[in-house]
Write a protein that holds these residues in place. Structure first.
Motif, PDB file in Angstrom:
ATOM      1  N   LEU A   1      -9.449  -2.736 -33.914  1.00 47.30           N
ATOM      2  CA  LEU A   1      -9.225  -4.043 -33.290  1.00 47.30           C
ATOM      3  C   LEU A   1      -9.045  -5.126 -34.346  1.00 47.30           C
ATOM      4  CD1 LEU A   1     -11.707  -3.871 -30.292  1.00 47.30           C
ATOM      5  CD2 LEU A   1      -9.225  -4.088 -30.137  1.00 47.30           C
ATOM      6  N   SER A   2      -9.805  -5.055 -35.423  1.00 46.46           N
ATOM      7  CA  SER A   2      -9.668  -6.041 -36.505  1.00 46.46           C
ATOM      8  C   SER A   2      -8.282  -5.971 -37.124  1.00 46.46           C
ATOM      9  CB  SER A   2     -10.743  -5.813 -37.575  1.00 46.46           C
ATOM     10  OG  SER A   2     -12.031  -6.077 -37.048  1.00 46.46           O
TER      11      SER A   2
ATOM     12  N   VAL B   1     -10.073 -16.076 -32.329  1.00 46.00           N
ATOM     13  CA  VAL B   1     -11.087 -15.165 -32.872  1.00 46.00           C
ATOM     14  C   VAL B   1     -11.524 -14.263 -31.727  1.00 46.00           C
ATOM     15  CG1 VAL B   1     -11.872 -16.673 -34.738  1.00 46.00           C
ATOM     16  CG2 VAL B   1     -12.926 -16.855 -32.494  1.00 46.00           C
ATOM     17  N   PHE B   2     -11.712 -12.987 -32.040  1.00 48.79           N
ATOM     18  CA  PHE B   2     -12.025 -11.995 -31.028  1.00 48.79           C
ATOM     19  C   PHE B   2     -13.432 -11.459 -31.213  1.00 48.79           C
ATOM     20  CE2 PHE B   2      -7.440 -11.869 -31.517  1.00 48.79           C
ATOM     21  CZ  PHE B   2      -6.981 -11.788 -30.220  1.00 48.79           C
ATOM     22  N   THR B   3     -14.081 -11.182 -30.095  1.00 50.92           N
ATOM     23  CA  THR B   3     -15.366 -10.502 -30.074  1.00 50.92           C
ATOM     24  C   THR B   3     -15.266  -9.375 -29.067  1.00 50.92           C
ATOM     25  OG1 THR B   3     -16.559 -12.544 -30.594  1.00 50.92           O
ATOM     26  CG2 THR B   3     -17.849 -10.750 -29.626  1.00 50.92           C
ATOM     27  N   LEU B   4     -15.647  -8.167 -29.468  1.00 47.34           N
ATOM     28  CA  LEU B   4     -15.661  -7.019 -28.574  1.00 47.34           C
ATOM     29  C   LEU B   4     -17.049  -6.866 -27.975  1.00 47.34           C
ATOM     30  CD1 LEU B   4     -14.503  -4.414 -27.310  1.00 47.34           C
ATOM     31  CD2 LEU B   4     -15.134  -3.235 -29.443  1.00 47.34           C
TER      32      LEU B   4
ATOM     33  N   ALA C   1      -5.912  -7.537 -34.634  1.00 48.94           N
ATOM     34  CA  ALA C   1      -6.110  -8.988 -34.535  1.00 48.94           C
ATOM     35  C   ALA C   1      -5.674  -9.716 -35.800  1.00 48.94           C
ATOM     36  CB  ALA C   1      -7.578  -9.291 -34.250  1.00 48.94           C
TER      37      ALA C   1
ATOM     38  N   GLN D   1     -11.229 -10.243 -38.818  1.00 47.69           N
ATOM     39  CA  GLN D   1     -12.439  -9.512 -38.451  1.00 47.69           C
ATOM     40  C   GLN D   1     -12.809  -9.758 -36.989  1.00 47.69           C
ATOM     41  OE1 GLN D   1     -13.902  -7.398 -40.590  1.00 47.69           O
ATOM     42  NE2 GLN D   1     -15.296  -6.747 -38.988  1.00 47.69           N
ATOM     43  N   VAL D   2     -13.107  -8.692 -36.253  1.00 51.57           N
ATOM     44  CA  VAL D   2     -13.564  -8.793 -34.872  1.00 51.57           C
ATOM     45  C   VAL D   2     -15.062  -8.512 -34.859  1.00 51.57           C
ATOM     46  CG1 VAL D   2     -13.390  -7.795 -32.543  1.00 51.57           C
ATOM     47  CG2 VAL D   2     -11.329  -8.100 -33.936  1.00 51.57           C
ATOM     48  N   GLU D   3     -15.816  -9.385 -34.213  1.00 50.95           N
ATOM     49  CA  GLU D   3     -17.261  -9.218 -34.091  1.00 50.95           C
ATOM     50  C   GLU D   3     -17.554  -8.271 -32.932  1.00 50.95           C
ATOM     51  OE1 GLU D   3     -21.301 -11.898 -33.317  1.00 50.95           O
ATOM     52  OE2 GLU D   3     -19.330 -12.821 -33.120  1.00 50.95           O
TER      53      GLU D   3
ATOM     54  N   VAL E   1      -4.363  -7.128 -27.899  1.00 52.24           N
ATOM     55  CA  VAL E   1      -5.001  -7.969 -28.915  1.00 52.24           C
ATOM     56  C   VAL E   1      -3.953  -8.455 -29.922  1.00 52.24           C
ATOM     57  CG1 VAL E   1      -6.613  -7.921 -30.869  1.00 52.24           C
ATOM     58  CG2 VAL E   1      -7.311  -7.022 -28.634  1.00 52.24           C
TER      59      VAL E   1
ATOM     60  N   LEU F   1     -14.056  -1.327 -33.760  1.00 55.28           N
ATOM     61  CA  LEU F   1     -13.940  -2.590 -34.499  1.00 55.28           C
ATOM     62  C   LEU F   1     -12.912  -2.559 -35.639  1.00 55.28           C
ATOM     63  CD1 LEU F   1     -17.607  -3.906 -34.483  1.00 55.28           C
ATOM     64  CD2 LEU F   1     -15.620  -4.846 -33.267  1.00 55.28           C
TER      65      LEU F   1
END
Length: 144
Positions: free
Chosen positions: A74-75, A37-40, A78, A81-83, A27, A71
Motif C-alpha cells: 500500500l505504501s 495520507v493513508f491509514t490502513l 500511495a 508511508q501508510v500507517e 489507493v 503496508l
C-alpha cells in the motif's frame, strides 16, 4: 504567500483484501488526484463461537499479520508511508472509533466480492457514509 495544500486523511479499511490489486489500484488512483495520507485499518477477526460468545476478546495477531503483509504494498501504491491500525471485531465500530479518534476525511472500504462479503451484506459502506464522509467501496470485481 502561497499556502500548502493540506493532505486529505484517507482511512482504508480491509482485511482479506488488504493487499489485492483492486485496492492497490484504488489507493494509487486516489493518491494521484490530490495530496493525501493513508491509514490502513484492519478489524480484528473473530472465528467460530467467538463471534457470539466474546467477539471483542480476540487478540490482534491475525490483523497484525495482515498489516505486515499489506503496508509495504500500500505504501508503494500511495507513494508515501501508510500507517497501520487494528480495531474492533465489529468493522462498523472499528471505523467509527478510528474516525472519532483520528479525524479522517474519507474512507475506502475494500471487501470481498458481493457474493460472499459479510461487510456488504451488513451494508457497511452505506452505514459509514452516515458519518458524513465520502466512502469508496472496492471489491475484486473492480479489478478489470
Amino acid at each position: 504567500m502561497e499556502s500548502a495544500e493540506v493532505p486529505t486523511r484517507v482511512l482504508v479499511v480491509a482485511h482479506k483484501t488488504a493487499a489485492t490489486p483492486p485496492l492497490l489500484n484504488a489507493v494509487r488512483d486516489r493518491a494521484s488526484r490530490s495530496p493525501c495520507v493513508f491509514t490502513l485499518l484492519v478489524p480484528n477477526a473473530a472465528h467460530g463461537l467467538h463471534k457470539v460468545v466474546d467477539p471483542e476478546d480476540q487478540d490482534s495477531e491475525e490483523a497484525t499479520s495482515v498489516l505486515e503483509q499489506a503496508l509495504p504494498k500500500l505504501s508503494e501504491a500511495a507513494g508515501s508511508q501508510v500507517e497501520g491500525l487494528t480495531g474492533s471485531t465489529n468493522p462498523h465500530m472499528a471505523i467509527e472509533d478510528a474516525v472519532n479518534l483520528r479525524g479522517f476525511d474519507e474512507v475506502i472500504i475494500s471487501t470481498l466480492s458481493p457474493r460472499v462479503s459479510r461487510w456488504l451484506k451488513l451494508d457497511l459502506p452505506s452505514k459509514i457514509s452516515g458519518l458524513g464522509l465520502p466512502v469508496t467501496t472496492v471489491t475484486p470485481a473492480d479489478d478489470g
